[in-house]
Design an enzyme around this catalytic site. Structure first.
Site, PDB file in Angstrom:
ATOM      1  N   HIS A   1      35.485  42.583  48.191  1.00  0.00           N
ATOM      2  CA  HIS A   1      34.456  42.124  47.251  1.00  0.00           C
ATOM      3  C   HIS A   1      35.034  41.314  46.096  1.00  0.00           C
ATOM      4  CE1 HIS A   1      34.325  45.534  43.973  1.00  0.00           C
ATOM      5  NE2 HIS A   1      35.558  45.195  44.254  1.00  0.00           N
TER       6      HIS A   1
ATOM      7  N   PHE B   1      48.761  39.696  50.333  1.00  0.00           N
ATOM      8  CA  PHE B   1      47.917  39.814  51.534  1.00  0.00           C
ATOM      9  C   PHE B   1      47.293  38.490  51.970  1.00  0.00           C
ATOM     10  CE2 PHE B   1      44.912  42.138  48.391  1.00  0.00           C
ATOM     11  CZ  PHE B   1      44.338  40.949  47.925  1.00  0.00           C
TER      12      PHE B   1
ATOM     13  N   ASP C   1      51.100  46.263  48.426  1.00  0.00           N
ATOM     14  CA  ASP C   1      50.486  45.602  47.269  1.00  0.00           C
ATOM     15  C   ASP C   1      51.529  44.634  46.697  1.00  0.00           C
ATOM     16  OD1 ASP C   1      48.816  45.013  44.971  1.00  0.00           O
ATOM     17  OD2 ASP C   1      47.874  46.958  45.268  1.00  0.00           O
TER      18      ASP C   1
ATOM     19  N   GLY D   1      54.205  42.532  48.718  1.00  0.00           N
ATOM     20  CA  GLY D   1      53.897  41.251  49.329  1.00  0.00           C
ATOM     21  C   GLY D   1      52.542  40.748  48.881  1.00  0.00           C
TER      22      GLY D   1
END
Length: 340
Positions: free
Chosen positions: A249, A231, A203, A229
């Site tokens: 989502h 994503f 995360d 980091g």
């Protein structure tokens, strides 16, 4: 025996139109801690509650009287209230607490719904139009609201974790990567049930600092690598499975493909991507995430059907293998790399 009166269409529509008043009445009750005060009160009288809450007695009575008509609190005698099963859920610590949801929805997201017409016309981010910044940037700058939002996410999605771990075989993997894993609770439950599995929690760096402490407290830090980091840039390489629980989502199709594509490139050749989300039915059947999708519309995200996930995965060099039901509302979508 009391009979329930059936409303005419215009009466039912009127009830729906004025639903905003219930939302804000619930927000007031949660913000003033009325449920907490009520269970500790000696008198249960609204005057006593108002004094402790720092509220006007008459105004509070009128709000609680209105909430009693929808089963939240009950007026046992004049201005004396008792708890109901619904009002119990306005307390932190209740197994089905929605207190954080009421607070976050009532304070942060409620005013943003004024921009739903903006999103409807332009297909654009209504949250950003209202606050002048994207939703996650807003929470970075408003830490108290961020803490409530995080608690809302735990309350709202926490009941999915054990069914997910029970209904899917994680023992087949050597290393499970939880992408956007937040506080680490999902990965912890996977490792707890599968003692031979190792994990990578991934995360943002400021999130991982808190999560690493959780892993230590839960006794699984020796089996977990906590990595910070973004994503959108990359994810840790070499995992057998990449969990994305309520991540996809949050984003539009273009951004979702970036995240999924990074997972596809990082995982082992026979690896799997595990998307935990609602899969919206194509027909008119009711589904709670059809309404949540309006909030996702406002923040730039999207709830999707199976066909829409198939398209996303296709664009990410992945293929949908199976959809496994986790709860009545949420499923696990298993995807693997497309054959070359």
């Amino acid at each position: 025996m009391e009979t329930k009166m059936e409303l005419a269409p215009h009466e039912e529509l009127t009830r729906l139109i004025t639903g905003y008043s219930i939302t804000q009445a619930l927000y007031v009750a949660a913000k003033l801690d009325i449920a907490e005060l009520l269970v500790k009160s000696d008198t249960n009288h609204v005057d006593d509650l108002a004094q402790k809450a720092g509220a006007d007695s008459d105004a509070l009575y009128r709000i609680m009287r209105a909430l009693a008509t929808v089963g939240v609190f009950k007026e046992r005698e004049k201005k004396v209230f008792i708890m109901t099963p619904k009002s119990e859920c306005l307390r932190y610590g209740h197994p089905h607490s929605v207190k954080a949801m009421v607070l976050s929805m009532g304070e942060v997201f409620y005013p943003v719904y004024q921009k739903l017409i903006y999103s409807a016309k332009h297909g654009a981010n209504g949250f950003e139009a209202f606050f002048g910044m994207p939703v996650f940037e807003y929470f970075d700058q408003h830490q108290e609201q961020a803490r409530v939002f995080d608690r809302m996410m735990t309350e709202f999605h926490g009941g999915e974790t054990l069914p997910m771990v029970s209904n899917y075989d994680f023992s087949q993997f050597e290393t499970v990567v939880d992408v956007g894993g937040g506080n680490g609770e999902v990965l912890y439950q996977v490792l707890k049930k599968n003692p031979e599995v190792k994990g990578i929690l991934y995360d943002l760096p400021h999130v991982i600092k808190r999560s690493a402490e959780n892993m230590k407290n839960w006794g699984v830090s020796a089996r977990v690598e906590c990595t910070g980091g973004n994503f959108f840039h990359q994810v840790p390489e070499g995992g057998d499975a990449y969990i994305l629980r309520h991540i996809i989502h949050d984003w539009n199709d273009r951004d979702a493909v970036k995240i999924l594509g990074n997972c596809c490139r990082a995982m082992k050749p026979d690896g799997k991507v595990l998307i935990v989300e609602a899969v919206i039915p194509e027909d008119n059947s009711p589904h709670p995430y059809k309404w949540l999708d309006l909030t996702m519309l406002l923040i730039g995200g999207k709830e999707r059907t199976r066909k829409q996930y198939e398209v996303l995965l296709e664009k990410s060099c992945l293929q949908l293998d199976q959809v496994i039901r986790v709860t009545d509302a949420v499923s696990l979508i298993e995807a693997t790399r497309k054959p070359s």
